[in-house]
Scaffold this active site. Structure first.
Site, PDB file in Angstrom:
ATOM      1  N   LEU A 208      46.341  36.799  41.587  1.00 48.96           N
ATOM      2  CA  LEU A 208      46.322  35.421  41.105  1.00 48.96           C
ATOM      3  C   LEU A 208      45.492  35.292  39.837  1.00 48.96           C
ATOM      4  O   LEU A 208      44.677  36.169  39.530  1.00 48.96           O
ATOM      5  CB  LEU A 208      45.787  34.513  42.210  1.00 48.96           C
ATOM      6  CG  LEU A 208      46.666  34.543  43.485  1.00 48.96           C
ATOM      7  CD1 LEU A 208      45.894  34.075  44.705  1.00 48.96           C
ATOM      8  CD2 LEU A 208      47.901  33.684  43.260  1.00 48.96           C
ATOM      9  N   PRO A 209      45.653  34.176  39.102  1.00 51.48           N
ATOM     10  CA  PRO A 209      45.017  34.088  37.777  1.00 51.48           C
ATOM     11  C   PRO A 209      43.495  33.915  37.793  1.00 51.48           C
ATOM     12  O   PRO A 209      42.808  34.434  36.922  1.00 51.48           O
ATOM     13  CB  PRO A 209      45.669  32.847  37.140  1.00 51.48           C
ATOM     14  CG  PRO A 209      46.895  32.580  37.944  1.00 51.48           C
ATOM     15  CD  PRO A 209      46.634  33.099  39.317  1.00 51.48           C
TER      16      PRO A 209
ATOM     17  N   THR B 232      41.426  39.283  39.326  1.00 54.43           N
ATOM     18  CA  THR B 232      40.114  39.507  38.722  1.00 54.43           C
ATOM     19  C   THR B 232      39.350  38.189  38.752  1.00 54.43           C
ATOM     20  O   THR B 232      39.718  37.226  38.082  1.00 54.43           O
ATOM     21  CB  THR B 232      40.265  40.006  37.273  1.00 54.43           C
ATOM     22  OG1 THR B 232      40.853  41.305  37.294  1.00 54.43           O
ATOM     23  CG2 THR B 232      38.904  40.088  36.581  1.00 54.43           C
TER      24      THR B 232
ATOM     25  N   LYS C   9      34.354  45.926  37.918  1.00 48.33           N
ATOM     26  CA  LYS C   9      35.305  45.580  36.860  1.00 48.33           C
ATOM     27  C   LYS C   9      34.656  44.724  35.773  1.00 48.33           C
ATOM     28  O   LYS C   9      34.870  44.964  34.585  1.00 48.33           O
ATOM     29  CB  LYS C   9      36.530  44.857  37.417  1.00 48.33           C
ATOM     30  CG  LYS C   9      37.487  44.557  36.272  1.00 48.33           C
ATOM     31  CD  LYS C   9      38.874  44.185  36.619  1.00 48.33           C
ATOM     32  CE  LYS C   9      39.664  43.983  35.311  1.00 48.33           C
ATOM     33  NZ  LYS C   9      40.958  43.357  35.509  1.00 48.33           N
TER      34      LYS C   9
ATOM     35  N   LYS D 250      38.436  35.842  28.982  1.00 46.24           N
ATOM     36  CA  LYS D 250      38.254  35.456  30.384  1.00 46.24           C
ATOM     37  C   LYS D 250      37.298  36.432  31.097  1.00 46.24           C
ATOM     38  O   LYS D 250      36.370  36.015  31.796  1.00 46.24           O
ATOM     39  CB  LYS D 250      39.612  35.459  31.107  1.00 46.24           C
ATOM     40  CG  LYS D 250      39.519  35.104  32.592  1.00 46.24           C
ATOM     41  CD  LYS D 250      40.715  35.644  33.394  1.00 46.24           C
ATOM     42  CE  LYS D 250      40.379  35.692  34.890  1.00 46.24           C
ATOM     43  NZ  LYS D 250      41.357  36.475  35.672  1.00 46.24           N
TER      44      LYS D 250
END
Lengths: 298, 298, 298, 298
Positions: free
Chosen positions: D65-66, D96, D171, D246
């Protein structure tokens, strides 16, 4: 008094004119024939070289040059002022250069028997024309007393900042803070307005709160907040971004020499360099606010 | 007027006291029994919970809380203010939080039939005690008119900044600029002094030049320049570095949400975080100047 | 070959020794009598001055000096190399200085009939001792071919980067990136570990992902991740923070001269300056990670 | 195995296809009817809602998902996965998001009797299509062992980074370093080339020196240095600048929550925001080099 004036650019020419208006006798030099001719028309005498100017019977010499390299060449060169000036002649350099170079030249002048002051200005071309410049002066207080009535013909605020080079030190410190403040105001105004606050309301709040500063209350960069500032006329006129970039470069260079961190100062320099690289170095330094806005607003 | 006051910390308690002094009837709540007891001694009535406070016959409720999470819990929770307040009661949140959260809570309040204002303050604990705070207010002008006489009992400068959330927007913009300016002054003073200029002379020049700002002329961070500022007393008291860090975090968060660059603002936040990580977050925010000086000077 | 070697410091001395080991005849000069004596013991001949060294029948001269001011003095001074070297003698400056100064000296050498190469090195004192330095060389390819077998006695990677000054340009670009990368790794490791990831696991992920870099996979600054790096021995040895600070200063100075923004580079310089001002300039440059950690961890 | 897959965007769709190719049975959901139809054509079964997907007899659910808001809604909502999934079903979120949100959702899952892993990926849409993604996984090792063969159908490098949230932590740390390195390479290449070094020569030196990094040797941003990278095709394709923005936002947010300075990371975020505000957020993230070049080069 018979005064030598060397460097008749955008700042030097109106300063020299004010000395003429105050009744002083002027001998002038500049590489630009036109600049010299214009002053001669106003009553000055032309010298053919710095050496010739120094050998004229001037009692005091003022220089107004673009950068330290020019100052060193004009003062220290074989045909320069120090090699040719009569002992005792007071030397005043109003160029904006790094403090260390100012101290080197002042020390060399003293060895030649010439007292010297560094006296950079603030106030821009407007202040130069109006005779309302601020002079930040470094040197001996006795020499300062001698210079003050002369400087008063060109400015209204003449401050002794301490020994040789301290005029330059005070100026780079002030102008570094100015650059930081202007970017800070640009960011704060852009943020508040993007969050929905009216620009004039926001400026009013900042100007009566702890964010108050010259860049906000006297020179606000947001279009429409103030009249009679560069932001009201497309950022033309004023103090160019590339001149601010030069001063920030002097500040970070001076800081590097004495191993002093100037974190925001260095970042401000880089942001003005980025703005200049993007092609806007000729705009007033308050135009840096365009770095924070969409292309079609810029 | 019968006023509910929720949040009796370092800021809230003196603000509530000023309302009592102005003759208002107060019902108060805080998690700290001691804080409540102290206000009760001064004439307030205690409520057992936010819900109980809301159900008392208060005409207006003021909240002063540490962060957005507390504001949301107190207003939006099942036992919170909105679920229990009578329709029409005016709600005023004086906490400093992000504009978007303020707008969310105000929208929820409106749905419950309660007008709401965000009204963060500046002026610190000193201003809270003296009743000289500045209130930056977001909301409808009719609600602002109702609130003004109440706020005037706690502050002297009450400014409407536009619709809901705009009080917070104006505050984060101002305080971000304040953080940038303070670091800028710290760097400029450190640089000029390290270059040899006397600190008082340098401050005097800056304060009459284009570097002039509140952080320099009212709250100078360099020791020995001013009396009665934190720099004159080892950086105790004043506005803590960790509070500035919080405000800079709100600014960069608000900027991120609307995709607005705040380059110096983000760097200022990181420098205050670094200073805090190095163990100095409890010092006044002007102590950031110690980041620029040798260990043995800090 | 008969070679003159000037500058026998931490780098120059082991480089000169490797030339002796390779069978070359060496005439050496240094201001330190002890440094000269040590090389003489190893088989070199001492010269009393740069001029004397230049007038000895050397076919090639190598200099290894601390900064541009020394290079200019040694080459351009009245008693310097150019005034005394035989025409045709190849000059190689392995000092790390700014590209513009390198080009000035090379142009002056050419006027005296001496070809010149700038050939700064990377690899540190360890590489100098082991003869495994990297030489980044600027100059004419014919001169490069002449120099290569000599340089190969001191290094294993000899790269021609283009014309005069390009060796310096390549080095400042690489080392600026190195400084940025090291701080980046320091931040990424500090962040990931503070978020709960084991340092070795995190380094393993980074080293096989897009964050991979020399500062992470070969010289990781986080204690306990690698053996045989400065982080494993209290940040002693290695490449000092103040040397990185010097190189970052060269980079931002070179960038300023050509009006090129280097935003992260300038900030990296300021962070190393801050670290140095806080008293840690003698630690290896990977110790910059301590800027990001609590006092009691540092 | 019967697997539920939720989120069929640019990354999720090819990942789901690779699971089908590996012989798994798939039930899928997405708000886009077209995205679902395309997977159904390839052999998957459609679910009408997250709840329906969870109530199908899936043994394992993967979400892609975003942002954190979507993850929280899909997992924690009244009609969400946790309220409807059978106990024991393994949940894998490959979105992420920030580590703290990942930990909140994982803790909620555990309370519902569902083991959960966070497993963000790197490798981009190319890696998703080719089945060569890297998975950075946070959670219990027993759950990791169960998930590994499934993840291996979509990626080639599956790494356990520790407990819940650690996949996200690894990450954000890696990608923050990537953003810093890319800007560092952009500055170093721009500087070296502006100083006169050939771009390929400079890249060659950096790639064999201490500046070596993935952004230089695998994804060089300077046009003409490498083929088959976005710089060779006008910065189209690749990993978009706004996606890097982002991730840098996630990193600085995670750092703020744990009070960890990330000075270059925060500045990198601001530079990508500036680049995006100037209208270039859709270009590959290596296009940030255009921030450093003249308008007519961009």
């Amino acid at each position: 008094m018979h005064i030598g004036f060397l460097g008749l650019g955008n700042m030097g020419a109106p300063m020299a004119r004010n000395l003429l208006k105050a009744g002083h006798q002027l001998t002038v030099f500049d590489l630009s024939v036109a600049a010299v001719a214009s002053l001669v028309e106003a009553g000055a005498t032309a010298a053919n070289s710095p050496a010739a100017l120094a050998r004229a019977d001037v009692e005091l010499i003022i220089t107004m040059l673009p950068a330290a390299a020019h100052v060193k060449a004009v003062y220290l060169g074989d045909d320069g002022l120090l090699a040719n000036a009569h002992p005792g002649v007071l030397l005043i350099d109003s160029s904006t250069i790094d403090p260390q170079s100012a101290r080197e030249v002042a020390a060399a002048a003293r060895q030649h028997g010439n007292p010297m002051l560094d006296a950079p200005v603030s106030g821009g071309t407007g202040g130069a024309a109006a005779g309302t410049l601020t002079f930040m002066v470094g040197g001996e207080s006795g020499d300062f007393d001698r210079a003050q009535p002369i400087l008063a013909a060109m400015g209204k605020n003449i401050v002794l900042c301490g020994g040789a080079g301290n005029g330059q030190a005070a100026k780079v410190a002030n102008n570094m803070l100015l650059g930081i403040s202007m970017i800070g105001v640009a960011e704060a105004m852009s943020l508040g307005v993007a969050l929905g606050v009216d620009p004039k309301v926001l400026a009013g709040i900042i100007n009566t709160s702890s964010g108050r500063c010259w860049s906000s209350d006297t020179y606000n960069p947001f279009p429409g907040v103030m009249d009679n500032v560069p932001a009201a006329r497309g950022y033309s006129g004023g103090f160019g971004s590339d001149l601010m970039l030069k001063d920030l470069g002097l500040a970070s260079e001076a800081a590097k020499q004495i191993r002093q961190p100037v974190i925001l100062g260095a970042l401000a320099q880089q942001l003005y360099q980025t703005f200049s690289t993007q092609g806007h170095g000729n705009l007033d330094f308050s135009a840096i606010i365009n770095l924070y806005r969409k292309d079609d607003q810029a």
